[in-house]
Every structure is written in C-alpha cells, then in structure tokens.
Design a protein around this motif. Structure first.
Motif, PDB file in Angstrom:
ATOM      1  N   LEU A  29      17.532 -88.420   7.870  1.00 21.56           N
ATOM      2  CA  LEU A  29      17.576 -89.601   8.744  1.00 21.56           C
ATOM      3  C   LEU A  29      17.549 -89.200  10.221  1.00 21.56           C
ATOM      4  N   HIS A  30      17.276 -87.916  10.490  1.00 22.20           N
ATOM      5  CA  HIS A  30      17.237 -87.385  11.856  1.00 22.20           C
ATOM      6  C   HIS A  30      18.582 -87.585  12.562  1.00 22.20           C
ATOM      7  N   ALA A  31      19.645 -87.459  11.773  1.00 23.24           N
ATOM      8  CA  ALA A  31      21.005 -87.570  12.300  1.00 23.24           C
ATOM      9  C   ALA A  31      21.661 -86.191  12.212  1.00 23.24           C
ATOM     10  N   SER A  32      22.929 -86.113  12.590  1.00 21.01           N
ATOM     11  CA  SER A  32      23.652 -84.843  12.586  1.00 21.01           C
ATOM     12  C   SER A  32      24.172 -84.529  11.188  1.00 21.01           C
ATOM     13  N   GLY A  33      23.522 -83.588  10.524  1.00 23.64           N
ATOM     14  CA  GLY A  33      23.967 -83.196   9.203  1.00 23.64           C
ATOM     15  C   GLY A  33      25.298 -82.480   9.216  1.00 23.64           C
ATOM     16  N   PHE A  34      25.571 -81.696  10.275  1.00 24.43           N
ATOM     17  CA  PHE A  34      26.843 -80.962  10.338  1.00 24.43           C
ATOM     18  C   PHE A  34      28.032 -81.912  10.441  1.00 24.43           C
ATOM     19  N   LEU A  35      27.896 -82.953  11.245  1.00 29.39           N
ATOM     20  CA  LEU A  35      28.985 -83.924  11.339  1.00 29.39           C
ATOM     21  C   LEU A  35      29.165 -84.645  10.009  1.00 29.39           C
ATOM     22  N   ALA A  36      28.063 -84.950   9.327  1.00 27.21           N
ATOM     23  CA  ALA A  36      28.139 -85.595   8.018  1.00 27.21           C
ATOM     24  C   ALA A  36      28.891 -84.720   7.026  1.00 27.21           C
ATOM     25  N   VAL A  37      28.642 -83.407   7.058  1.00 29.80           N
ATOM     26  CA  VAL A  37      29.328 -82.475   6.162  1.00 29.80           C
ATOM     27  C   VAL A  37      30.826 -82.483   6.425  1.00 29.80           C
ATOM     28  N   TYR A  38      31.228 -82.408   7.685  1.00 31.36           N
ATOM     29  CA  TYR A  38      32.657 -82.345   8.011  1.00 31.36           C
ATOM     30  C   TYR A  38      33.373 -83.631   7.620  1.00 31.36           C
ATOM     31  N   VAL A  39      32.781 -84.771   7.936  1.00 30.16           N
ATOM     32  CA  VAL A  39      33.408 -86.054   7.602  1.00 30.16           C
ATOM     33  C   VAL A  39      33.526 -86.207   6.090  1.00 30.16           C
ATOM     34  N   ALA A  40      32.462 -85.877   5.357  1.00 33.76           N
ATOM     35  CA  ALA A  40      32.513 -85.965   3.897  1.00 33.76           C
ATOM     36  C   ALA A  40      33.573 -85.027   3.336  1.00 33.76           C
ATOM     37  N   GLY A  41      33.683 -83.826   3.901  1.00 31.75           N
ATOM     38  CA  GLY A  41      34.687 -82.881   3.445  1.00 31.75           C
ATOM     39  C   GLY A  41      36.103 -83.379   3.667  1.00 31.75           C
TER      40      GLY A  41
END
Length: 500
Positions: A238-250
């Motif tokens: 989605l051309h968004a921040s994958g790293f932030l998505a990983v941390y929030v999901a974690g």
C-alpha cells in the motif's frame, strides 16, 4: 551434496556457533555483541579468508528482512502497561526528534566537511535512527526505570519507519523530486496507513489464534511471526510504512493472551538473535577494510555532532510537552545507540548510486563501531552518576508451563542488589497483593521456599508468581519497598516512576 554446498554449510555453521559463543564472551567483557559479529564478517571477508562480497542490493534486501524480525520481537516483548505512558514521548522522538537530528547533523557536516546539502542531509538521515537490536540487547541487562527503557525501546521500534522514508526520498534522483508539501503529505500517509495496517494485522492475529485449535504448540509462534511479516508486506504494497506496521502488530499480538505465549516469545527471541547475527556478519562482510582509514575523520566529526549536539537537542525538543527530568533527558541522549540500522540505511543511497555514497557507507560503519563501543560500555556508570537506576526491577522469566497459562499468571525474578532497601525486609512486609506470592528464594547458590518471617538479604534472588491482573501492582510495590523500605507508603512512595 556438492562440495561447494558442504563448504558453505561448514562455514555458516562455524560462524553461527562462534557468534553464539561470543554473546557470553562479550557480556563478560562489557563489549556489545554486535561489534563481535561485525568483526566476524570482516574476518571472513576480503581482508581475512578472502571472500569477496560486494552485492549491495542483496545486502539491503536481507538487511530489511532481518530488521522486520528484530522489530517484530521488540514489539512482541513490549508490555502495553509500560509502553502506554511513554507512547507520546517515543512518538515525538521518532518524528520531531528525527527531523531535528537530521538538520543539526546536516548543517555541521555541510560546514565542517564541505559536503553538498543533499549528501550532508543523507548523513543526518542515515544516522538519525536508533538501532532496535542494539537498544534491546543492551538495555535489558541494566537496572533502569521501566519508563526509560520503554521510551528507548519504543523509539527504536518506531523511528525506523520515518527514517527509511526520508532516506529513500533523499536518495532519489533530484529531477524526480516533488514539492516539499507533497513529500510531507507522503510521509504522513505512509506513517498513518502503516499504523492502521499494523492494528488490523494485530487484531486479526489475536482473533484467529485465540480461536484456532492448531495441532501443535510449535505452530503458534510461526503463525505469530507470520502475521507480523504479513503486516509489513501489506503495508509496503500500500506504499505505507511496513516497519511501523510490524511494530504495531507485534505490540498487539505480544499483549494478547494467546495460547502458548511463552513459547511464542522464546521463538521470537531466538529468531531475532539469528537475524542479528546474520545481519551484522553480512554487513561486516560487505565492508572493504582498506577504505576505512579515510573514513575515520568524517566518522568522528559526524559522531561528535550527533552525540554532543543533535541527539541532546532532539531529546530536549521532544520532551517539552512531557514530564522528563533533566537527568532522564541526559540519559536518553546518551543511550540513543546506533547499530546495524544506520549501516543498512547507508546501503540505500549506495544501491541508488548516489555520488559519494561509498564514502557515506564507510563513515557510518566506522562511526557505529567507535561510538557503540564508547556508549554501550558507559551506560551503566552513566545511569548511576545521573541517579536514574532502579535497584530492584522485576524481570519476566519465559517458561512454558501450561498451569501458569491456565491461571493467567507470570513468573517474575527479582534481584536484591546492595543499594536496595529490600535487604532486611521480611517476606510478609512486602505486602504483595492477593494473587501474588514469593515462591522461592535463591541464596548463596541454594534455593528454599520462604515463610512469612523469612528475612531477605542482599544478593538474594526471588521468584514471584503473580496473576496478570496484579502484576503491575506487584512491580510498583517492589519498587517502592526497594527505594524506601518496609514503610514506603509512610514516605509517600508508591513505586511510580520518578517525575512521572
């Protein structure tokens, strides 16, 4: 099996085993293990065993994969009750603090080293991100107040996202650049959508794993890691921040009461160690030692600008709306460790063939080695001199026991150091809440079950079982007694973090 494969497996296994053994060696010497891994990479590279490796694009891809695993483990092991009070400060450090750091380093490097503005800002951007692996590995060995540890860990887990975006923007062809307002909107979009994707992945994972009846306990850790990787992939698509998505999901998955939670945390911890070892060895393998001598001066100048000016100013500006004592701000400034992340980020302009990117990579490598050795080795004495140590903090012990899971309980370990007032206190004077109990005391190498009248001594190790509902209250009570003794409440001490 081909001879080439056998040799590769032999070398890989030897490096892995040496790296695992180096953890204990580096801990005893007080040297960060990441430096040992970098040295291993250099030793098997062109200056050592003669292995020539110069695939920058492969290093960048594998580096991003390793960071996904490391950031996921940081999110899974973060406790929401500790993270929530410092979320605002961590977010400020990861956004406003990053911008301040980039500008300060960029100005200093432009003026002192004579670099053009684009390359000067790239120096600032690459070095503005604290390293999750270095922070997690170093801070968890120190006795620090939970909110300081949580602030630094949350910052290191969150600041990769905006920094990666800014480094990519600065590494693009100047002719393809958009107006500044467009870039600001783009960064906002990537961070907000990345966070939303992480929330969605975390909620979906919690819902699915609570209701799934998987045939093996070993499948649950794999599924959890799969959801964090899914968050990165969806966010990136989605051309968004994958790293932030990983941390929030974690964070969401790590704070859910999932089946076999301790097995999940243990698996993620082991996977993160493997990612760190592979990442640092690979980066050490990529570097050319013959060029590092020319990079010492730029590295020292940039490092001093970062440590003495950029980091303290970014912490001070970020802390303005929050109640952080000046001593705590000083420690946050000194504890902003750099590690593999800046080196991985330096491969982005290198793979984009930005003029001067090879000198940037060499300078960042040298800077990380010098300042990690300097900072990590002085964190403990710095914390003591600033008075921000916490003499008795409960640490969770990861054991996989079904009865504890069914009771929704945690097993905590508490050390009684010389500076703690827990020494001399009877067990019943701890006044732990209902649902918590001291189950074992280890003293002089021997363990015994304490009674209510057992007097604690300096050097004791306590095992405490606490239900999930009272765990935070147990930790607050232990901190209070550790600071002021059995009459802590008479002195107005309730175990809250100072100046919080």
């Amino acid at each position: 099996m081909t001879p080439g494969l056998n040799l590769a497996l032999l070398l890989g296994a030897a490096v892995l085993l040496v790296a695992v053994g180096a953890v204990r060696f580096s801990t005893r010497l007080g040297v960060p293990s990441l430096l040992v891994y970098l040295a291993l990479g250099v030793a098997i590279g062109e200056a050592g065993l003669g292995i020539h490796f110069h695939d920058v694009e492969l290093t960048r891809v594998l580096g991003f994969c390793a960071l996904i695993v490391i950031i996921a483990e940081g999110g899974l092991s973060a406790r929401w009750s500790t993270l929530r009070p410092v979320l605002g400060m961590a977010a400020a450090l990861s956004t406003i603090g990053v911008l301040v750091s980039i500008l300060v380093v960029g100005v200093v490097v432009h003026l002192l080293l004579g670099l053009d503005w684009r390359m000067a800002l790239l120096y600032g951007a690459v070095l503005s991100s604290t390293d999750a692996a270095a922070v997690f590995a170093t801070l968890r060995r120190l006795r620090l107040p939970p909110r300081l540890v949580a602030t630094l860990e949350a910052e290191s887990g969150m600041n990769d996202a905006p920094v990666v975006i800014l480094v990519l923007l600065l590494s693009r062809d100047v002719a393809a650049a958009h107006p500044w307002w467009y870039e600001v909107l783009l960064v906002g979009y990537e961070l907000s959508v990345g966070a939303a994707v992480g929330v969605a992945a975390g909620i979906a994972g919690r819902y699915a794993l609570r209701r799934a009846a998987l045939p093996s306990a070993g499948l649950y850790p794999i599924a959890v890691v799969g959801f964090t990787v899914l968050a990165y992939a969806v966010g990136s698509e989605l051309h968004a921040s994958g790293f932030l998505a990983v941390y929030v999901a974690g964070v969401l998955l790590g704070n859910a009461r999932l089946p076999h939670r301790q097995a999940i945390l243990g698996f993620a911890d082991g996977l993160a160690w493997l990612a760190q070892i592979g990442l640092f060895v690979l980066l050490g393998l990529l570097v050319s030692p013959g060029r590092l001598g020319e990079a010492v001066l730029p590295a020292v100048v940039t490092g001093l600008a970062l440590v003495l000016f950029a980091r303290p100013l970014s912490v001070a500006v970020s802390a303005l709306p929050f109640r952080f004592h000046p001593r705590e701000q000083l420690f946050l400034s000194w504890a902003g460790l750099r590690g593999a992340v800046p080196i991985v980020l330096a491969t982005i302009p290198l793979s984009a063939r930005v003029p001067g990117a090879d000198r940037l990579f060499d300078a960042v490598f040298v800077l990380v080695v010098i300042f990690t050795l300097l900072q990590a080795g002085t964190l403990a004495p710095t914390a003591r001199r600033l008075g921000v140590t916490a003499p008795a903090e409960a640490a969770e012990i990861r054991v996989e026991t079904a009865p504890l899971e069914r009771m929704r309980a945690d097993l905590l370990q508490v050390e009684v150091p010389p500076e703690s007032r827990l020494g001399g206190v009877h067990v019943d004077e701890l006044r732990l809440p209902v649902g918590a109990s001291v189950t074992l005391v280890l003293r002089d190498g021997a363990g015994f079950v304490p009674g209510p009248d057992t007097r604690l001594k300096v050097g004791d190790s306590l095992l405490i079982v606490a239900t999930a509902e009272v765990r935070d209250e147990v930790e607050r009570r232990l901190r209070a007694v550790s600071r002021r003794g059995r009459l802590a409440r008479w002195f107005g001490e309730y175990g809250e973090d100072r100046d919080g």
